[in-house]
Design a protein around this motif. Structure first.
Motif, short mmCIF file in Angstrom:
data_model
loop_
_atom_site.label_atom_id
_atom_site.label_comp_id
_atom_site.label_asym_id
_atom_site.label_seq_id
_atom_site.Cartn_x
_atom_site.Cartn_y
_atom_site.Cartn_z
N UNK A 427 0.80 -1.24 0.00
CA UNK A 427 0.00 0.00 0.00
C UNK A 427 0.83 1.28 0.00
N UNK A 428 1.99 1.32 0.67
CA UNK A 428 2.78 2.55 0.74
C UNK A 428 4.22 2.31 0.31
N UNK A 429 4.40 1.33 -0.56
CA UNK A 429 5.75 0.98 -1.00
C UNK A 429 5.74 0.74 -2.51
N UNK A 445 14.31 12.29 -3.09
CA UNK A 445 14.30 12.94 -1.77
C UNK A 445 13.39 12.12 -0.86
N UNK A 446 13.98 11.20 -0.09
CA UNK A 446 13.16 10.40 0.83
C UNK A 446 12.56 11.29 1.93
N UNK A 447 11.43 10.85 2.45
CA UNK A 447 10.77 11.65 3.48
C UNK A 447 11.63 11.76 4.74
N UNK A 448 12.37 10.69 5.07
CA UNK A 448 13.08 10.67 6.35
C UNK A 448 14.55 10.29 6.19
N UNK A 480 8.75 5.34 -0.74
CA UNK A 480 7.72 5.13 0.26
C UNK A 480 6.85 6.39 0.38
N UNK A 481 5.85 6.28 1.18
CA UNK A 481 4.94 7.40 1.39
C UNK A 481 5.73 8.67 1.75
N UNK A 547 1.87 9.50 -2.22
CA UNK A 547 0.94 10.16 -1.31
C UNK A 547 0.59 9.26 -0.14
N UNK A 548 0.12 9.88 0.91
CA UNK A 548 -0.35 9.12 2.07
C UNK A 548 -1.84 8.80 1.89
N UNK A 549 -2.30 7.85 2.64
CA UNK A 549 -3.72 7.53 2.63
C UNK A 549 -4.17 6.73 1.43
N UNK A 550 -3.28 6.14 0.67
CA UNK A 550 -3.67 5.37 -0.51
C UNK A 550 -3.34 3.90 -0.30
#
Length: 550
Positions: A427-429, A445-448, A480-481, A547-550
């Motif tokens: 789902x988020x990968x 640009x990774x989120x973290x 990832x998300x 995106x998140x929530x998908x």
């Protein structure tokens, strides 16, 4: 007796030559020894007036300096200066003055000299000089470049201020006549003598006056003269009248530039600060000079038409990118600012399945209509191959197939490209597989985590169309998300005189800062564009974000 005879011979000789011979005493009194008709033409002082009052206002300062210098150095003076006409005090004529300082009986300096009509000589010389300047004007990528050269050619010799406007469309009620690229709002399209107020307030508003419209429609020059600082309100725009008052203007010449039977530009020249208006000969010379713009303008407009066609063709291939659920994707194409730099860059995104997307970006060698056409063919081929290969295909294999086809069809000399397939794993990968054919590396640009460029330890594979049967490689990563992936063409990071490594580092820092600040993706890629003055190439960018929530 011999001396009297020599004097008669000398006087007869002076009367036969086309010049006046004069003596200027130390106290400023002028005595004409022979005038040969010059005396009847030129104004001369009487009463309290100074002989310097006869000199054109624009010539007085330099003429005083020249006179003072020759006095101090006791050297001859040989120059051409404008002198007021007797029967028309607002008109002047060019006079060649040769003078020599001598000592009188009291040891004071007086001058003996000649004055000869030099009007025709000066005009011929000025015409040759100005037309030579205009002959050197090339077809410009920007019309304002040609306008600037022309304006600089006539200031200050023939005018105090010049503005050149590009006329668009057919003149008439309801039709637009000017665009901003070459109006007085641009300091690159005006000539302005020192000390005059800025021409900026005129802007394109000047073309809405009745007089400019009549000149454009009739294609005939017009000269408006008026008392200093008192322009007529009828026929000129309000902004023009305000500026003319402030500048102490005495005239406005409106000169159409005609190309292929249509007025494509309007030149406006102004005399200011009480200076006399141009006479008929000056106006004819101005017309000749500005009409010399027709050749460069014709070539410039042809270049712009080619550029417009190339840009339209290129934009037709750059359709809005497809997307899949869970991923935001945006793209832009920005042509270079010069007319020749259009054609080679593209981006694309093809939805392969509900959970898979093919992403590509590339650059065709060359910047012209041919490059735009080649780009369309290569982009279309890659799009078809990607869709036919499906989500499980290797991007390296797809690029190899594209390379064989393009070379077999006698395609462009060189193509750089990045082709990527993005598939959902969870789902988020998302798994990203890409192949790089000589193109700048994509930026992740990774989120973290710190941002990084996606490239192997070795150099990227060579571009397409440079060799046969070359094995190509795939690179793998995941997103990832919240992660952002940016693909771009070299116009974003290559600037003459700079180091590509430094530019890539700056792009990485800039992109990371925008992502961390939560800037929307569409805004982010626009902010990555370099300043207009630093753009030397067209630029394509395509970016996606999980995106998140998908």
């Amino acid at each position: 007796m011999n001396q009297e005879r020599l004097l008669r011979h000398y006087t007869a000789l002076m009367s036969a030559v086309p010049q006046s011979v004069w003596v200027l005493s130390a106290d400023g009194v002028i005595t004409l020894l022979s005038h040969s008709g010059m005396k009847e033409q030129l104004w001369h002082p009487d009463g309290e007036a100074s002989w310097m009052d006869a000199v054109h206002p624009k010539d007085r300062d330099w003429f005083r300096r020249a006179w003072r210098r020759t006095t101090e150095e006791r050297s001859p003076l040989d120059t051409i200066v404008r002198v007021r006409l007797k029967d028309a005090p607002d008109r002047f004529r060019h006079i060649k003055i040769i003078a020599v300082p001598v000592l009188d009986e009291a040891g004071d300096t007086e001058w003996v000299g000649t004055a000869a009509d030099a009007e025709e000589h000066w005009r011929n010389r000025m015409r040759e000089k100005l037309l030579a300047r205009m002959a050197a004007v090339p077809a410009a990528h920007d019309l304002s470049e040609a306008f600037l050269t022309t304006a600089a050619a006539v200031v200050p010799e023939l005018a105090d201020a010049v503005a050149v406007f590009h006329v668009q469309g057919e003149p008439g009620p309801g039709h637009g006549l000017a665009d901003g690229m070459a109006s007085a709002a641009s300091t690159e399209s005006v000539g302005l003598a020192p000390g005059l107020p800025s021409l900026y307030p005129l802007d394109r508003d000047i073309l809405w006056g009745g007089a400019p419209r009549q000149v454009i429609e009739s294609q005939e020059a017009r000269l408006l003269t008026f008392p200093a600082g008192e322009p007529p309100e009828d026929g000129l725009s309000k902004a023009s009248v305000r500026w003319l008052r402030k500048a102490g203007a005495t005239s406005v010449a409106l000169l159409p530039v005609v190309v292929d039977g249509r007025a494509v530009a309007l030149a406006t020249t102004t005399t200011c600060r009480g200076n006399p208006p141009p006479d008929e000969a000056d106006l004819n010379l101005l017309q000749d000079v500005f009409q010399q713009m027709s050749g460069p303008l014709r070539r410039t407009m042809e270049l712009q038409r080619i550029r417009d066609k190339a840009l339209a063709l290129q934009q037709s291939f750059l359709s809005p990118p497809s997307a899949v659920g869970g991923i935001s994707i945006t793209a832009l194409y920005h042509p270079a600012d010069s007319a020749a730099e259009v054609g080679g860059d593209w981006y694309d995104a093809v939805r392969l399945s509900e959970d898979a997307l093919a992403l590509s970006i590339g650059d065709i060698a060359g910047h012209d209509l041919d490059a735009a056409a080649a780009m369309g063919r290569v982009n279309s081929l890659l799009r078809g191959l990607a869709y036919d290969s499906g989500p499980a295909a290797s991007p390296a294999v797809t690029l190899s197939r594209l390379d064989r086809i393009v070379q077999a069809l006698d395609g462009p000399s060189m193509v750089t490209a990045v082709h990527a397939v993005i598939r959902r794993l969870a789902p988020h990968l998302w798994r990203v597989t890409l192949s790089n054919a000589g193109h700048p590396p994509p930026l992740l640009i990774p989120r973290d985590a710190p941002p990084r460029y996606l490239h192997d330890l070795a150099a990227p594979d060579p571009p397409l169309c440079v060799t046969d049967g070359l094995p190509r490689t795939d690179l793998h990563t995941v997103i990832r998300e919240g992660d952002t992936l940016v693909l771009y063409t070299d116009g974003l990071v290559e600037t003459p005189g700079t180091d590509i490594g430094d530019n890539l580092r700056r792009l990485r820092r800039r992109t990371e800062a925008l992502v961390r600040a939560g800037v929307p993706l569409a805004t982010l890629i626009r902010r990555l564009l370099p300043a207009a003055q630093n753009r030397r190439d067209d630029i394509a960018v395509i970016a996606l974000q999980a995106r998140s929530g998908q």
